[in-house]
Design an enzyme around this catalytic site. Structure first.
Site, PDB file in Angstrom:
ATOM      1  N   HIS A  11       0.861  -1.188   0.000  1.00 26.10           N
ATOM      2  CA  HIS A  11       0.000   0.000   0.000  1.00 26.10           C
ATOM      3  C   HIS A  11       0.895   1.234   0.000  1.00 26.10           C
ATOM      4  O   HIS A  11       1.329   1.709   1.057  1.00 26.10           O
ATOM      5  CB  HIS A  11      -0.915  -0.054   1.227  1.00 26.10           C
ATOM      6  N   HIS A  52       1.284   4.846  -2.440  1.00 18.88           N
ATOM      7  CA  HIS A  52       0.898   5.694  -3.581  1.00 18.88           C
ATOM      8  C   HIS A  52       2.177   6.316  -4.110  1.00 18.88           C
ATOM      9  O   HIS A  52       2.846   7.062  -3.381  1.00 18.88           O
ATOM     10  CB  HIS A  52      -0.079   6.777  -3.130  1.00 18.88           C
ATOM     11  N   HIS A  61      -9.463   0.988  -0.942  1.00 17.97           N
ATOM     12  CA  HIS A  61      -9.395   1.654   0.351  1.00 17.97           C
ATOM     13  C   HIS A  61     -10.790   1.568   0.977  1.00 17.97           C
ATOM     14  O   HIS A  61     -11.788   1.881   0.312  1.00 17.97           O
ATOM     15  CB  HIS A  61      -9.047   3.131   0.192  1.00 17.97           C
ATOM     16  N   GLU A 103     -10.893   3.524   6.306  1.00 14.82           N
ATOM     17  CA  GLU A 103      -9.806   4.428   6.746  1.00 14.82           C
ATOM     18  C   GLU A 103     -10.468   5.520   7.579  1.00 14.82           C
ATOM     19  O   GLU A 103     -10.257   5.611   8.781  1.00 14.82           O
ATOM     20  CB  GLU A 103      -9.086   5.026   5.520  1.00 14.82           C
ATOM     21  N   ASP A 147       1.862   4.076   2.801  1.00 14.77           N
ATOM     22  CA  ASP A 147       0.811   4.907   2.198  1.00 14.77           C
ATOM     23  C   ASP A 147       1.400   6.052   1.361  1.00 14.77           C
ATOM     24  O   ASP A 147       1.570   5.906   0.161  1.00 14.77           O
ATOM     25  CB  ASP A 147      -0.124   5.434   3.296  1.00 14.77           C
ATOM     26  N   ASP A 148       1.705   7.175   1.988  1.00 11.06           N
ATOM     27  CA  ASP A 148       2.287   8.346   1.311  1.00 11.06           C
ATOM     28  C   ASP A 148       3.484   8.811   2.150  1.00 11.06           C
ATOM     29  O   ASP A 148       3.398   9.819   2.866  1.00 11.06           O
ATOM     30  CB  ASP A 148       1.233   9.462   1.206  1.00 11.06           C
TER      31      ASP A 148
HETATM   32  N1  ADE Z   1      -4.620   8.764  -1.926  1.00 16.16           N
HETATM   33  C1  ADE Z   1      -3.358   8.847  -1.453  1.00 16.16           C
HETATM   34  N2  ADE Z   1      -3.323   8.496  -0.171  1.00 16.16           N
HETATM   35  C2  ADE Z   1      -4.579   8.168   0.190  1.00 16.16           C
HETATM   36  C3  ADE Z   1      -5.183   7.720   1.379  1.00 16.16           C
HETATM   37  N3  ADE Z   1      -4.482   7.526   2.514  1.00 16.16           N
HETATM   38  N4  ADE Z   1      -6.494   7.495   1.392  1.00 16.16           N
HETATM   39  C4  ADE Z   1      -7.209   7.692   0.281  1.00 16.16           C
HETATM   40  N5  ADE Z   1      -6.698   8.101  -0.865  1.00 16.16           N
HETATM   41  C5  ADE Z   1      -5.392   8.341  -0.917  1.00 16.16           C
HETATM   42 ZN    ZN Z   2      -3.684   4.791   0.597  1.00 19.65          ZN
END
Ligand code: ADE
Ligand code: ZN
Length: 346
Positions: free
Chosen positions: A25, A27, A205, A208, A286-287
């Protein structure tokens, strides 16, 4: 089991580098470093509200998912050429090499680029060229997940799948991301069916920020193989029973959840409770450049504030491998290497 493997895992990112693991996971646009963002902005003549790396880092204070997404879409505006997508992806794949991420499944948001007039081919070509080079240079294993922006109409999602058709063999899965609350998964069921006909896996997703009903929707209507996040699933006992019975993978992102205030503090995160309950959870970033850490930093942050033994860390790594799109015969040697890593921790 050795005594050492039952001791608390260290809160040191370095410790986790030698642990073989997968990241499922991630991005790719969320791995854009501040340095790369500023350099590309200058090269491409994009104006950003930041003059220096410190300004970028200072701006990354989020109240919730939407406040992050606003900056995330702004950040990706610097990505314009094939070479930009190549550099972005290579930067992350170098992190994989450094961090012992033996396999990664990289998400990308094509609609975030095609909406700005960047051709689909530019995006996929830059990403896949980096994947190929990393594989040729150091054997890096990776797969690609095409995420659909759920805040856009379903017809746009179909367009994205159509644009992906010529590259279908380079894409392993469809995913669903962006603003969650108010955008339930069910309307995307026909898009996911079309993706399944292309031979792709399905992930989404859910849970969350959104309620357990969205996790049910992803499982029942989208027939997903994995849930991204899924942390709100524990509000619904019947859902947790199903997730555990099916061993449905949940790609949990601890630092992300704290930074986006999906959980109040790391000490209150339910990752380890879900693992102890028998859920198939794994750790992901994630990011990473937006949330203050790559994968090893996530492991270390969990170890700092939650009860996580060395054996638990190995189990999280095993779950990441078993939940990947790798075949059993590709997974086996990695799982053996995780066992060897655990033995070496005596
Ligand atoms: N796009 C990038 N990161 C995300 C996240 N944590 N939740 C939903 N969309 C995303
Ligand atoms: Zn994500």
């Amino acid at each position: 089991m050795t005594e050492a493997s039952n001791s608390q895992a260290p809160a040191d990112p370095e410790f986790y580098r030698s642990l073989p693991k997968a990241e499922l996971h991630l991005h790719i646009e969320g791995s854009l470093t501040a340095e790369r963002m500023l350099a590309l902005a200058e090269r491409n003549g994009v104006t950003l509200p930041y003059a220096a790396v410190e300004d970028v880092e200072a701006a990354y204070q989020f109240d919730d998912l939407q406040s992050f997404l606003d900056l995330y879409y702004q950040g990706m505006s610097v990505l314009q050429t094939e070479s930009d997508f190549y550099c972005l992806t290579m930067d992350y794949l170098e992190v994989c090499r450094r961090e012992g991420i033996v396999h990664c499944e990289i998400g990308f948001d094509p609609q975030g680029h095609t909406e700005r007039g960047i051709p689909f081919a530019t995006v996929v070509s830059g990403i896949t060229r980096a994947q190929d080079d990393a594989h040729a240079q150091w054997g890096q294993s990776s797969a690609l997940i095409m995420n659909i922006l759920r805040h856009l109409p379903v017809t746009d999602a179909f367009d994205a799948v159509e644009q992906a058709r010529p590259y279908a063999a380079r894409i392993s899965a469809i995913g669903l991301d962006s603003s969650e609350v108010g955008f339930p998964p069910e309307p995307f069921a026909p898009v996911f069916s079309a993706a399944r006909e292309l031979g792709w896996h399905c992930v989404a997703h859910a849970g969350e920020e959104g309620p357990p009903a969205y996790v049910w929707g992803a499982i029942v209507d989208l027939a997903v193989d994995r849930i991204d996040h899924g942390i709100r699933s524990d509000e619904d006992d019947a859902l947790m029973d199903l997730l555990i019975k099916r061993q449905m993978p949940l790609t949990v992102c601890p630092l992300s959840n704290v930074r986006l205030r999906a959980v109040p503090t790391m000490a209150k995160h339910n990752l380890m409770k879900m693992l102890q309950a028998g859920a198939n959870v794994c750790v992901n970033s994630d990011d990473p450049t937006y949330f203050g850490g790559f994968l090893c930093d996530n492991f270390a942050a969990v170890a700092r504030d939650l009860p996580m033994t060395i054996n638990d860390a190995a189990q999280l790594a095993r779950n990441s491998i078993r939940s990947s799109f790798l075949t059993d015969s590709q997974q086996q040697p990695i799982l053996s290497n995780i066992d060897r890593w655990l033995e070496a921790q005596r």
